[in-house]
Structure formats: structure tokens, C-alpha cells
Scaffold this active site. Structure first.
Site, mmCIF file in Angstrom:
data_model
loop_
_atom_site.group_PDB
_atom_site.id
_atom_site.type_symbol
_atom_site.label_atom_id
_atom_site.label_comp_id
_atom_site.label_asym_id
_atom_site.label_seq_id
_atom_site.Cartn_x
_atom_site.Cartn_y
_atom_site.Cartn_z
ATOM 1 N N HIS A 35 38.166 38.440 49.533
ATOM 2 C CA HIS A 35 39.555 38.895 49.464
ATOM 3 C C HIS A 35 40.537 37.888 50.049
ATOM 4 C CE1 HIS A 35 42.724 41.819 49.199
ATOM 5 N NE2 HIS A 35 42.910 41.867 50.500
ATOM 6 N N SER A 77 47.618 35.587 43.966
ATOM 7 C CA SER A 77 47.276 36.793 44.735
ATOM 8 C C SER A 77 48.543 37.529 45.160
ATOM 9 C CB SER A 77 46.489 36.420 45.993
ATOM 10 O OG SER A 77 45.218 35.962 45.654
ATOM 11 N N HIS A 127 36.968 42.437 51.420
ATOM 12 C CA HIS A 127 37.606 43.754 51.425
ATOM 13 C C HIS A 127 36.535 44.789 51.110
ATOM 14 C CE1 HIS A 127 40.349 47.020 50.825
ATOM 15 N NE2 HIS A 127 41.352 46.244 51.189
ATOM 16 N N GLN A 169 49.104 44.890 47.648
ATOM 17 C CA GLN A 169 49.423 46.311 47.513
ATOM 18 C C GLN A 169 50.028 46.895 48.779
ATOM 19 O OE1 GLN A 169 45.888 48.421 46.332
ATOM 20 N NE2 GLN A 169 45.742 47.350 44.393
ATOM 21 N N SER A 226 49.149 38.246 55.998
ATOM 22 C CA SER A 226 49.085 37.008 55.204
ATOM 23 C C SER A 226 50.363 36.753 54.423
ATOM 24 C CB SER A 226 47.878 37.008 54.276
ATOM 25 O OG SER A 226 47.682 38.269 53.735
ATOM 26 N N ARG A 286 37.696 45.702 59.159
ATOM 27 C CA ARG A 286 37.295 45.440 57.770
ATOM 28 C C ARG A 286 35.877 44.881 57.649
ATOM 29 N NH1 ARG A 286 42.398 42.923 54.384
ATOM 30 N NH2 ARG A 286 43.378 44.945 54.162
ATOM 31 N N GLU A 298 49.004 50.472 59.034
ATOM 32 C CA GLU A 298 47.723 50.089 58.432
ATOM 33 C C GLU A 298 46.697 49.940 59.529
ATOM 34 O OE1 GLU A 298 48.389 46.617 55.993
ATOM 35 O OE2 GLU A 298 48.556 47.837 54.198
ATOM 36 N N ALA A 336 54.091 31.652 48.777
ATOM 37 C CA ALA A 336 54.333 30.498 49.650
ATOM 38 C C ALA A 336 55.090 29.407 48.897
ATOM 39 C CB ALA A 336 53.009 29.961 50.187
ATOM 40 N N ARG A 358 41.631 38.329 59.552
ATOM 41 C CA ARG A 358 43.065 38.559 59.388
ATOM 42 C C ARG A 358 43.416 40.031 59.572
ATOM 43 N NH1 ARG A 358 46.058 40.064 54.148
ATOM 44 N NH2 ARG A 358 43.994 40.922 53.801
ATOM 45 N N GLY A 392 52.900 30.915 43.883
ATOM 46 C CA GLY A 392 52.792 32.219 44.534
ATOM 47 C C GLY A 392 53.923 32.364 45.548
ATOM 48 N N ALA A 452 51.176 38.365 43.773
ATOM 49 C CA ALA A 452 51.697 39.406 42.875
ATOM 50 C C ALA A 452 50.853 40.674 42.933
ATOM 51 C CB ALA A 452 51.746 38.868 41.450
ATOM 52 N N TRP A 453 49.650 40.557 43.498
ATOM 53 C CA TRP A 453 48.745 41.707 43.511
ATOM 54 C C TRP A 453 48.712 42.427 44.854
ATOM 55 C CZ3 TRP A 453 43.793 39.429 40.699
ATOM 56 C CH2 TRP A 453 44.164 39.039 39.416
HETATM 57 C C1 LIG Z 1 44.564 42.358 45.560
HETATM 58 C C2 LIG Z 1 45.174 41.741 46.788
HETATM 59 C C3 LIG Z 1 45.944 42.504 47.661
HETATM 60 C C4 LIG Z 1 46.515 41.929 48.800
HETATM 61 N N1 LIG Z 1 47.330 42.692 49.602
HETATM 62 C C5 LIG Z 1 47.975 42.094 50.635
HETATM 63 C C6 LIG Z 1 48.933 42.815 51.411
HETATM 64 O O1 LIG Z 1 49.209 43.966 51.144
HETATM 65 N N2 LIG Z 1 49.538 42.177 52.439
HETATM 66 C C7 LIG Z 1 49.271 40.882 52.758
HETATM 67 O O2 LIG Z 1 49.853 40.352 53.707
HETATM 68 N N3 LIG Z 1 48.386 40.170 52.018
HETATM 69 C C8 LIG Z 1 47.749 40.739 50.966
HETATM 70 N N4 LIG Z 1 46.876 40.000 50.222
HETATM 71 C C9 LIG Z 1 46.720 38.573 50.510
HETATM 72 C C10 LIG Z 1 47.965 37.841 50.013
HETATM 73 O O3 LIG Z 1 48.345 38.373 48.772
HETATM 74 C C11 LIG Z 1 47.711 36.350 49.866
HETATM 75 O O4 LIG Z 1 47.123 35.827 51.007
HETATM 76 C C12 LIG Z 1 49.041 35.620 49.639
HETATM 77 O O5 LIG Z 1 49.724 36.223 48.582
HETATM 78 C C13 LIG Z 1 48.792 34.167 49.342
HETATM 79 O O6 LIG Z 1 49.986 33.595 48.877
HETATM 80 P P1 LIG Z 1 49.968 32.101 48.384
HETATM 81 O O7 LIG Z 1 51.319 31.811 47.847
HETATM 82 O O8 LIG Z 1 49.416 31.248 49.444
HETATM 83 O O9 LIG Z 1 48.877 32.070 47.199
HETATM 84 P P2 LIG Z 1 48.930 32.736 45.764
HETATM 85 O O10 LIG Z 1 49.884 33.843 45.696
HETATM 86 O O11 LIG Z 1 47.523 33.011 45.359
HETATM 87 O O12 LIG Z 1 49.514 31.568 44.849
HETATM 88 C C14 LIG Z 1 48.778 30.394 44.597
HETATM 89 C C15 LIG Z 1 49.426 29.655 43.443
HETATM 90 O O13 LIG Z 1 48.790 28.381 43.266
HETATM 91 C C16 LIG Z 1 48.456 28.193 41.885
HETATM 92 N N5 LIG Z 1 47.356 27.233 41.841
HETATM 93 C C17 LIG Z 1 46.110 27.331 42.366
HETATM 94 N N6 LIG Z 1 45.425 26.185 42.147
HETATM 95 C C18 LIG Z 1 46.269 25.359 41.493
HETATM 96 C C19 LIG Z 1 46.148 24.027 40.987
HETATM 97 N N7 LIG Z 1 45.019 23.315 41.122
HETATM 98 N N8 LIG Z 1 47.218 23.476 40.358
HETATM 99 C C20 LIG Z 1 48.375 24.174 40.193
HETATM 100 N N9 LIG Z 1 48.537 25.452 40.655
HETATM 101 C C21 LIG Z 1 47.500 26.008 41.291
HETATM 102 C C22 LIG Z 1 48.159 29.604 41.409
HETATM 103 O O14 LIG Z 1 48.212 29.709 40.006
HETATM 104 C C23 LIG Z 1 49.296 30.350 42.099
HETATM 105 O O15 LIG Z 1 50.500 30.156 41.400
HETATM 106 C C24 LIG Z 1 46.287 40.566 49.082
HETATM 107 C C25 LIG Z 1 45.508 39.803 48.220
HETATM 108 C C26 LIG Z 1 44.953 40.373 47.074
HETATM 109 C C27 LIG Z 1 44.135 39.514 46.144
#
Ligand SMILES: Cc1cc2nc3c(=O)[nH]c(=O)nc-3n(C[C@H](O)[C@H](O)[C@H](O)COP(=O)(O)OP(=O)(O)OC[C@H]3O[C@@H](n4cnc5c(N)ncnc54)[C@H](O)[C@@H]3O)c2cc1C
Length: 533
Positions: free
Chosen positions: A346, A50, A241, A55, A386, A287, A122, A24, A381, A22, A52-53
């Protein structure tokens, strides 16, 4: 997807392994370049995340008249008394630099006519400070730019389709991890020796029956760290959410907060705008307040709907293309009828405890993104903080690894190892279905002692059966959340106890928990039940 794993292709790979593709994980990999790193991800990068989703967008105090202090103050106010102010300040202060990095990786944030970044507002932000892409497309645009940047960076090796299932450690030193090809059988289990593991595996939303998160968000990274002995912080704080689109889809599509920001209202079946009875800010209340009101309306049978007809109307498709498409696909035309809504798991404020540079309490293990608890969000949050936290801490982790482990070493592939656990024992799907239903019912928007005790008992019972390591990890993550929620006898931010409906000033502090401590809480909760039976 990359071709299946070939040991001979590993020569020259660095000893840094990042779990998660993702925002991070990919940002950290890019920041570590040209140092060679391997990214392991269960789904192809850009999917199953998350990120990629998202918004809304990313919060950054870069507008005229805005200040870092104002962003910090809003973050602290949202966090309900337990935000770590130093962390929140560091995060807000680095926002501009990280936005600049994202622009450099090719993210086309929306701009004003004069070329300045366009900023929107927001809920609970006192200023316009959200950078966006084409209305509600921020996450997709950011991830597509980062995926492209990663694909053209030769130092980053991506292992797609591999699910990490266990950390290997010697004492408090993490020395490697075990992952499995999710398409394969036992022989596709791999052991990696590492000098640095970065957990960037996202949140826990999919532990709940109703969630906006992808199926990969089951807290597996959180569980792996806790099982290896890492300290976990604030696990009970889950943000629900209030306006997920309730059309029976799993995950539930999100109706972004920006719709309410633009004037959409929440009504019941009778058309009554009930949020005005609950909070002076109506639909723009915090929220957790809106989520509880929507929850009550649904369980009482009054129903809950987001009415965008007047506020957005004919402009819906153009201004909120993602939400519009999700509604139309489900047969709801949001320009003509109210959208049925439900609160959905969420975002997880809790997670693996990390310090200011993303170090966990285990040597050799760093973490960034939603899998962590940095203290920046406290009990709730602030919207759009995030993605910001993910990039700020991913960059900090990369810098710390560069400083601490200056020389590169080659990752060793130690071959396939037989496992006693079959890849997907019968009963895995049923266990996940049960745990998700139980989490929504008892560890959801409204909690109490009886429900949390029942939740812990159900988790223990499910854990007695043989499951795949993925399901075992999901159960451990669920236990940490339920144990933290049972222990906190008050209501604060995302954690609401109907048996302790007020905040207790004496409890205005963060939770720190090990898996052993969570096991003890579960055992103590079970004791009266056992005596009664
Ligand atoms: C619908 C939606 C809308 C949102 N809108 C916003 C917004 O507008 N602004 C904002 O700040 N935040 C928003 N958030 C929150 C934000 O998107 C997330 O907190 C943030 O993207 C998290 O990033 P991440 O890289 O930590 O995790 P993620 O993007 O979820 O990535 C996690 C990765 O780990 C992989 N993974 C998980 N478990 C394993 C495993 N055991 N082995 C190997 N790979 C694994 C997954 O496949 C993925 O590739 C939203 C969340 C959602 C769901």
C-alpha cells in the site's frame, strides 16, 4: 492528453522538470508558479497516481483541543522507534497552511454546519484530525481541483504519456533526464537538459502481486535516483494495508480503515472474530499487526472477511461510495455479505533520502511525495500522513528551488536519440509478473533469510536478460527493498522477519543504502548458494 511533443513548442520553458503528476508533483508545480516548469508524467495527470485513489484524507491538527505535539506524538508512536522527530514536527506544524493552500486551489473539504472544517478520526490518531471530502472521496476531489488549477496555470507545461527512464548526471550533479513516449517507438525518446529535476514519481506498490497502487507505482523514480548514485533510506519498510478487497482485481480496491473505525469487524470463514485473539485493540490494532493476522488467516485456509453488515449496513452506499461501487462491481453486496479481504502492498515508507527541504544527496535533484524517505514515517506510516507529507515537502522543494536557482533558463530539447533497448522487449511482461509474484511471496508481509535470498537471486537472474529501461528500473527498486529487508535482522513496523520476530533496540535506527551497497548485499547472499550448487 496533450498533443505529441513538438520541440518548437518548448521555447521559454523553464529548466525545472518535475517527474510525476500526482499530488506531490502538481502541488510543487503550482507552488513554483509563475516560474515556468515542465511536468512529465506517464499517465494523464490525475490518472495513474495513488493520490487520486486516497480514500481517507489528510491529517492536520486543526481541531479544538488538538495540538501539533499530539500529532507528532501519534506519528512517533506509529513509526516504531525510528521517526525523525524534527521532520515529523515540521510536517505537523505546516499542515494548517497547506490545507489552506488546498482550499485556495478549490478543494471542497467537508464542513460542519457552522462552516468549520469537519474532522474525523482514524486508527492510531488520538484526536479527530482527518480532513475529508464526501466520505471516501478525498483523493479524487483533491486531484480534480489540482488538475484544474494546473490546466489554468500558463507557466506549467504538462507532458503526458512520457515515462522518465534515466537521470543524466555529471559526477554528483544531475544535468538532465531521458524520457520516452510510451505510445511511440525508439524515435520518441527525448533528452532534456535541466538545472533542477524534482522526482515526484510515487511509490512501489505495483512491484507486488497484490497491491492497492496503480500500475505506474513500480519504483521507477526510486531506481533512477539510486542508479545515478543517490542515497536511499529505509527501503525495507513497506506498509501492507490489511483490508484490500480480494476479488481478483489488479490493483485491488481498498476497503478503507474508516470502515473498521465505524465498527466493521474481521472474521474468518467460520464467522470467528479472530483479531480479538491477536491484539487488545482488535480490528483497530496497528496496520502491520492486522495485516499479519489477515495474512496468517488466508494462508492457513481459514479465510478473512470484513463484515460491515451490522456496523454500516444500509448506509454503505451513501457513506463509502467508492468501496461500495468496487464491491458491487465484483458481485459482493457489502450490506448483505462479508467482503473477502487480503493484505496488499500500500505505501512505501522508504525511498530516496531527502533532507528537510527535499534535497537528495545529488546536486540538481530534489524529491517529494512517496518516492522519498524523509524520516517522518519511520518504520510505519500513520494513516493520512502521506498526503500531508506530499504537500508539505512539495512546498518546501519549490521554496528551496526558488531560493537556490533564482533565474530562469530555457530547457533544451536535444532531439531524439536512438536506443539500443527496444521499447518493450519480449519478456518484459513475464519479468514483471515474476518479480511481483516473488515480491509478494518473499518480500511481503512476512519475510525470512531464505526467502529474501531467493528473492535477490531471482532479481539478479531476471536482470541478466535484456529489458526495457522501465523493467530494469523496476528490478532495481525491488532489489533495494529486498536488500534492505535482508540486512535488517529484526522486526519493526512494516518489516516483519519470522526468523527475527522481535525488535532489537540496537537496531532502532534508519537504514541508509546506495545501489552499490545493495548490490554487495545481493552478492554476499548469493555466495553460499553458489558454493552449495
Ligand atoms: C488506494 C489508496 C488509498 C490511500 N489513502 C490515503 C489517505 O487517505 N491518506 C493519505 O495520506 N494517503 C493515502 N494513500 C497514500 C497516498 O495516496 C500516496 O502516498 C500519495 O498520494 C503519493 O503521492 P505522490 O504524488 O508522491 O505519488 P502519486 O500520486 O502516486 O503520483 C506519482 C506520479 O508519478 C508518475 N510516474 C511514476 N513513474 C513515472 C515515470 N517513470 N515517468 C513519469 N511519470 C511517472 C505517475 O504516473 C503519477 O503521475 C493512499 C494510497 C492508495 C493507493
Amino acid at each position: 492528453m496533450t498533443s505529441p511533443f513538438h520541440p518548437e513548442s518548448w521555447e521559454g520553458i523553464d529548466d525545472v522538470v518535475i517527474v510525476g503528476g500526482g499530488l506531490a508533483g502538481l502541488f510543487c508545480a503550482l507552488k513554483l508558479s509563475p516560474r515556468p516548469v515542465t511536468v512529465i508524467t506517464g499517465a494523464p495527470i490525475g490518472e495513474g497516481a495513488s493520490s487520486a485513489w486516497a480514500q481517507g484524507g489528510i491529517a492536520a491538527a486543526i481541531g479544538t483541543g488538538d495540538t501539533i505535539e499530539s500529532h507528532v506524538a501519534d506519528t512517533i508512536a506509529a513509526g516504531a522507534g525510528i521517526v525523525d522527530e524534527r521532520v515529523a514536527r515540521a510536517m505537523a506544524a505546516e499542515a494548517a497552511e497547506r490545507i489552506h493552500d488546498l482550499l485556495g486551489y478549490g478543494v471542497a473539504f467537508d464542513r460542519e454546519l457552522d462552516g468549520a472544517l469537519k474532522l474525523s478520526r482514524e486508527a492510531a490518531h488520538s484526536q479527530r484530525r482527518i480532513v475529508r471530502v464526501r466520505g471516501d472521496m478525498a483523493g479524487a476531489a483533491i486531484m480534480s481541483a489540482l488538475v484544474a488549477a494546473v490546466r489554468r496555470t500558463p507557466s506549467i507545461r504538462v507532458l503526458e504519456g512520457y515515462v522518465a527512464e534515466q537521470l543524466r548526471s555529471e559526477g554528483y550533479y544531475v544535468t538532465g533526464l531521458v524520457a520516452r513516449d510510451r505510445r511511440g517507438g525508439l524515435s520518441d525518446r527525448i533528452h532534456l537538459s535541466t538545472r533542477a529535476v524534482v522526482l515526484a514519481s510515487g511509490g512501489i506498490g505495483h512491484l507486488y502481486a497484490v497491491t492497492t497502487n496503480p500500475p505506474e507505482a513500480r519504483g521507477e523514480g526510486l531506481a533512477m535516483a539510486a542508479r545515478a548514485g543517490a542515497l536511499v533510506a529505509d527501503p525495507e519498510f513497506v506498509q501492507f494495508h490489511p483490508t484490500a478487497v480480494d476479488v481478483g482485481r489488479d490493483p485491488a480496491p481498498l476497503a478503507t480503515e474508516a470502515l473498521r473505525g465505524d465498527g466493521a469487524i474481521i472474521i474468518d470463514k467460520e464467522g470467528h472474530r479472530f483479531m480479538l485473539d491477536v491484539h487488545p485493540d482488535g480490528e483497530l490494532a496497528p496496520r502491520d499487526v492486522v495485516a499479519r493476522a489477515v495474512h496468517e488467516a488466508k494462508i492457513s485456509g481459514r479465510g478473512a472477511f470484513l463484515d460491515c453488515r451490522k456496523a454500516i449496513g444500509e448506509h454503505f452506499a451513501e457513506r463509502f461510495p467508492t468501496v461500495y461501487a468496487a464491491c458491487m462491481e465484483a458481485g459482493v453486496d457489502p450490506t448483505k455479505e462479508p467482503i473477502p479481504i487480503a493484505p496488499a502492498a500500500h505505501y512505501h515508507m522508504g525511498g530516496v533520502h531527502v533532507d528537510s527541504v527535499g534535497r537528495t544527496t545529488l546536486d540538481g535533484l530534489w524529491a517529494c511525495g512517496e518516492v522519498t524517505s524523509t524520516g517522518a514515517h519511520g518504520a510505519n506510516r500513520l494513516a493520512s500522513n502521506s498526503l500531508l507529507e506530499a504537500v508539505v515537502f512539495a512546498a518546501r522543494v519549490a521554496e528551496d528551488i526558488h531560493g537556490l536557482l533564482p533565474s530562469h533558463k530555457t530547457t533544451h530539447w536535444t532531439g531524439a536519440a536512438a536506443s539500443e533497448a527496444p521499447n518493450a522487449p519480449e519478456g518484459d511482461d513475464e519479468a514483471i509478473r515474476k518479480v511481483r509474484a516473488m515480491m509478494s511471496r518473499h518480500v511481503g508481509v512476512v519475510r525470512d533469510r531464505a526467502g529474501l535470498t531467493e528473492a535477490l537471486a531471482t532479481i539478479e537472474e531476471l536482470a541478466e536478460h535484456r529489458h526495457s529501461p522501465q523493467v530494469t528500473n523496476a528490478l532495481v527498486a525491488a532489489k533495494l527493498i529486498a536488500a534492505g529487508a535482508l540486512q535488517r535482522e529484526e522486526s519493526r513496523g512494516g518489516h516483519y522477519r519470522s526468523d527475527f520476530p522481535s525488535s532489537d533496540p540496537k537496531l532502532a535506527k534508519r537504514t541508509f543504502l546506495t545501489l552499490d551497497a545493495a548490490n554487495e548485499i545481493a552478492e554476499q547472499a548469493a555466495a553460499p548458494l553458489e558454493m552449495a550448487s
